[in-house]
Scaffold this active site. Structure first.
Site, PDB file in Angstrom:
ATOM      1  N   ASN A  19       1.046  -1.048  -0.085  1.00  4.06           N
ATOM      2  CA  ASN A  19      -0.049   0.101   0.086  1.00  4.06           C
ATOM      3  C   ASN A  19       0.877   1.119   0.103  1.00  4.06           C
ATOM      4  OD1 ASN A  19       0.709   0.415   2.825  1.00  4.06           O
ATOM      5  ND2 ASN A  19      -1.032  -0.898   3.487  1.00  4.06           N
ATOM      6  N   ASN A  53      -4.808  -8.973   9.751  1.00  3.92           N
ATOM      7  CA  ASN A  53      -3.474  -8.464   8.959  1.00  3.92           C
ATOM      8  C   ASN A  53      -3.116  -7.081   9.070  1.00  3.92           C
ATOM      9  OD1 ASN A  53      -4.988  -6.573   6.695  1.00  3.92           O
ATOM     10  ND2 ASN A  53      -6.472  -8.376   6.904  1.00  3.92           N
ATOM     11  N   LYS A 100      -0.103  -1.261  32.753  1.00  8.50           N
ATOM     12  CA  LYS A 100       0.069   0.303  32.791  1.00  8.50           C
ATOM     13  C   LYS A 100      -1.134   0.860  31.570  1.00  8.50           C
ATOM     14  CE  LYS A 100       3.229   2.964  33.983  1.00  8.50           C
ATOM     15  NZ  LYS A 100       4.727   3.799  34.257  1.00  8.50           N
ATOM     16  N   TYR A 155      -4.325  -3.034  -4.326  1.00  9.84           N
ATOM     17  CA  TYR A 155      -3.000  -2.880  -4.167  1.00  9.84           C
ATOM     18  C   TYR A 155      -1.956  -2.540  -5.057  1.00  9.84           C
ATOM     19  CZ  TYR A 155      -4.281  -4.683   0.660  1.00  9.84           C
ATOM     20  OH  TYR A 155      -4.798  -4.862   1.835  1.00  9.84           O
ATOM     21  N   LYS A 181     -12.649  -1.413  -2.934  1.00  8.77           N
ATOM     22  CA  LYS A 181     -11.715  -0.364  -2.399  1.00  8.77           C
ATOM     23  C   LYS A 181     -10.338  -0.509  -2.932  1.00  8.77           C
ATOM     24  CE  LYS A 181     -10.142  -0.695   2.022  1.00  8.77           C
ATOM     25  NZ  LYS A 181     -10.240  -0.525   3.435  1.00  8.77           N
ATOM     26  N   MET A 182      -9.675   0.439  -3.239  1.00  6.90           N
ATOM     27  CA  MET A 182      -8.249   0.471  -3.801  1.00  6.90           C
ATOM     28  C   MET A 182      -7.347   1.175  -2.894  1.00  6.90           C
ATOM     29  SD  MET A 182      -8.884   2.971  -7.086  1.00  6.90           S
ATOM     30  CE  MET A 182      -6.912   3.053  -7.589  1.00  6.90           C
ATOM     31  N   LYS A 183      -6.083   1.053  -3.006  1.00  9.16           N
ATOM     32  CA  LYS A 183      -5.322   1.547  -2.381  1.00  9.16           C
ATOM     33  C   LYS A 183      -4.743   2.964  -3.435  1.00  9.16           C
ATOM     34  CE  LYS A 183      -5.038  -1.189   0.887  1.00  9.16           C
ATOM     35  NZ  LYS A 183      -5.389  -0.677   2.079  1.00  9.16           N
ATOM     36  N   ASP A 212      -8.116   4.512  -0.065  1.00 10.54           N
ATOM     37  CA  ASP A 212      -7.337   4.016   0.979  1.00 10.54           C
ATOM     38  C   ASP A 212      -6.028   4.675   1.044  1.00 10.54           C
ATOM     39  OD1 ASP A 212      -6.550   3.276   3.590  1.00 10.54           O
ATOM     40  OD2 ASP A 212      -6.903   1.145   3.343  1.00 10.54           O
ATOM     41  N   ASN A 214      -3.996   4.689   3.787  1.00  8.86           N
ATOM     42  CA  ASN A 214      -3.052   4.008   4.757  1.00  8.86           C
ATOM     43  C   ASN A 214      -2.214   5.012   5.495  1.00  8.86           C
ATOM     44  OD1 ASN A 214      -3.277   1.600   2.535  1.00  8.86           O
ATOM     45  ND2 ASN A 214      -3.675   1.012   4.563  1.00  8.86           N
ATOM     46  N   GLU A 238     -10.472   7.007   2.942  1.00 11.13           N
ATOM     47  CA  GLU A 238      -9.908   6.425   3.992  1.00 11.13           C
ATOM     48  C   GLU A 238      -8.733   6.668   4.666  1.00 11.13           C
ATOM     49  OE1 GLU A 238      -9.320   1.961   5.618  1.00 11.13           O
ATOM     50  OE2 GLU A 238     -10.668   2.387   3.654  1.00 11.13           O
ATOM     51  N   GLU A 264      -8.955   2.089  11.985  1.00 13.08           N
ATOM     52  CA  GLU A 264      -8.520   0.787  11.920  1.00 13.08           C
ATOM     53  C   GLU A 264      -7.147   0.640  12.701  1.00 13.08           C
ATOM     54  OE1 GLU A 264      -5.993  -0.448   8.137  1.00 13.08           O
ATOM     55  OE2 GLU A 264      -7.729   0.417   7.431  1.00 13.08           O
ATOM     56  N   ASP A 291     -11.076  -2.333  14.647  1.00 16.38           N
ATOM     57  CA  ASP A 291     -10.978  -3.667  14.529  1.00 16.38           C
ATOM     58  C   ASP A 291     -10.729  -4.355  15.866  1.00 16.38           C
ATOM     59  OD1 ASP A 291     -10.188  -6.392  13.794  1.00 16.38           O
ATOM     60  OD2 ASP A 291      -8.766  -6.048  12.263  1.00 16.38           O
ATOM     61  N   HIS A 321     -12.332  -2.962  10.046  1.00 16.90           N
ATOM     62  CA  HIS A 321     -11.188  -3.629   9.190  1.00 16.90           C
ATOM     63  C   HIS A 321     -11.008  -5.054   9.407  1.00 16.90           C
ATOM     64  CE1 HIS A 321      -6.814  -4.531   9.460  1.00 16.90           C
ATOM     65  NE2 HIS A 321      -6.848  -3.962   8.412  1.00 16.90           N
ATOM     66  N   GLU A 340     -15.404  -5.591   6.369  1.00 14.39           N
ATOM     67  CA  GLU A 340     -14.738  -5.513   5.124  1.00 14.39           C
ATOM     68  C   GLU A 340     -14.653  -6.813   4.622  1.00 14.39           C
ATOM     69  OE1 GLU A 340     -10.440  -3.083   3.964  1.00 14.39           O
ATOM     70  OE2 GLU A 340     -10.488  -3.973   6.191  1.00 14.39           O
ATOM     71  N   SER A 341     -13.829  -7.086   3.365  1.00 10.37           N
ATOM     72  CA  SER A 341     -13.626  -8.190   2.987  1.00 10.37           C
ATOM     73  C   SER A 341     -12.335  -8.444   2.026  1.00 10.37           C
ATOM     74  CB  SER A 341     -14.804  -8.983   2.061  1.00 10.37           C
ATOM     75  OG  SER A 341     -14.541 -10.505   1.414  1.00 10.37           O
ATOM     76  N   TYR A 342     -11.616  -9.584   2.260  1.00 12.55           N
ATOM     77  CA  TYR A 342     -10.451  -9.740   1.458  1.00 12.55           C
ATOM     78  C   TYR A 342     -10.510 -10.917   0.479  1.00 12.55           C
ATOM     79  CZ  TYR A 342      -8.166  -6.109   4.324  1.00 12.55           C
ATOM     80  OH  TYR A 342      -7.772  -4.741   5.003  1.00 12.55           O
TER      81      TYR A 342
END
Length: 386
Positions: A19, A53, A100, A155, A181-183, A212, A214, A238, A264, A291, A321, A340-342
């Protein structure tokens, strides 16, 4: 009733994709198995879990701190008030003893991985799917029979041009997805605009596309890119800048006129609260992507949902995510917007139960006890190696 054993192993999910910020050439994940002394169908109940991931396997702190802490605790400390099942909330407190506040780091991933396995075991002991357990015990008793999912891909890869990008997106539409969705952010703006326009040719309109970044952009870059894409009217823009740069998010929200998505890489209820307080997010349009598998687990995620409700946000603003079955159960049982789905990467963790194909952008869940890992053969084959 007690936990008799916990096993962990790091497994590779490496690939040639990248990404705008990282590549996945050395990416891995932890898988865990939590074995109990409860017998169902003649076998001990085993709960399984893994981390999403994008974060590496937290093997060291799992083995050195959290698994020993869990196994050393008194069995009575882990039970619900009725003494009939494990209590994920009490186990969360056990895991977080002598930790802590703040500086969350990779421990959020370690605890989230174990939390997934605990919830899987709890639902299996009750002999119900996790989504139904969540609806009955923490929701209104009703479930979403089908859940909206989008295909995350696009990607950067070596030798991947516009033609290959378009072919990838056509594949997702053929699989039943309605939105993709695309990067972006990893190449010059002009090149990314050509990539976006190529994908819109495939999916029909900007409303069917998310982009996205990132977290790559500074404020000037974020606003410049937003100005360049605003007329596409994308489904969302995103994670534009650093996830903790709430001022950047606030300034972008003032000028970008369409939906923004982020969250995310925020791993605690306090970080999520600060996002809502200070980042200028709009509960009428924007989406939140926390997530549970990366952020201390479902116990913490439900605290986030309660916080959102107190601030006037709906669970329907949430699309987690990760693209995994755990979040799919949460979406169905606690009425999130979707998941989301991969479909093309991060196997065997990406995707959902065998025989439950995506139709018109929605997917159904199996009627299987627990999270439903046993209904996804390639994933269950891996988890069984524990």
């Amino acid at each position: 009733m007690r936990i008799v054993d916990v096993q962990e192993k790091a497994v590779p999910i490496s690939s040639t994709i990248s990404n705008a910020f990282i590549d996945f050439s050395k990416m891995n994940a932890s898988i865990v198995a939590v074995k109990t002394d409860v017998i169902r169908d003649g076998k001990p109940v085993v709960g399984y879990g893994f981390n999403s991931n994008g974060r590496y396997a937290p093997s060291g702190i799992l083995r050195e701190r959290f698994i020993p802490r869990l196994l050393e605790a008194s069995p009575d400390e882990m039970l619900n008030e009725a003494g009939t099942n494990l209590s994920p909330e009490k186990i969360y407190d056990i895991l977080m003893q002598n930790e802590k506040p703040g500086g969350h780091g990779e421990r959020t991933v370690a605890v989230g991985t174990l939390d997934m396995a605990i919830w899987d075991a709890v639902a299996k002991i009750e002999e119900v799917p996790l989504y139904q357990l969540l609806a009955d015990q923490y929701g209104d008793g009703t479930i979403d029979e089908k859940v909206f999912v989008y295909a995350a891909g696009g990607y950067y890869m070596p030798d991947k041009g516009l033609s290959e990008l378009k072919d990838e997106m056509k594949t997702y539409l053929d699989m039943g997805y309605s939105k993709v969705k695309m990067k972006v952010g990893g190449v010059p703006l002009e090149e990314d605009l050509k990539r976006i326009e190529a994908v819109i040719e495939v999916v029909g309109s900007g409303d069917n596309l998310m982009v996205d970044v990132n977290g790559r952009f500074n404020l000037e870059e974020a606003i410049r890119f937003g100005e360049a894409i605003k007329d596409y009217k994308l489904f969302w823009y995103e994670e534009v800048g650093d996830p903790l740069d709430y001022k950047l998010q606030e300034e972008l929200s003032k000028v970008y006129p369409h939906a923004i998505a982020t969250g995310e890489n925020l791993f605690s209820v306090q970080d999520a609260t600060n996002l809502i307080r200070y980042a200028g997010m709009n509960p009428k349009t924007d989406f939140l992507q926390f997530d549970c598998a990366l952020s201390y687990g479902l116990v913490e995620y439900m605290k986030i949902l309660n916080m959102l409700d107190e601030h006037g946000w709906s669970s329907r603003n949430c699309i987690p995510h990760g693209g995994h079955q755990m979040s799919l159960n949460i979406a169905a049982g606690l009425h999130l917007y979707g998941n989301e789905s991969y479909p093309g990467v991060f196997q065997p963790f990406g995707g959902f139960a065998d025989g439950h194909s995506v139709e018109d952008g929605f997917v159904t869940l199996p009627d299987a006890p627990g999270v439903g890992f046993e209904a996804k053969n390639n994933l269950y084959d891996l988890l069984k190696t524990l």
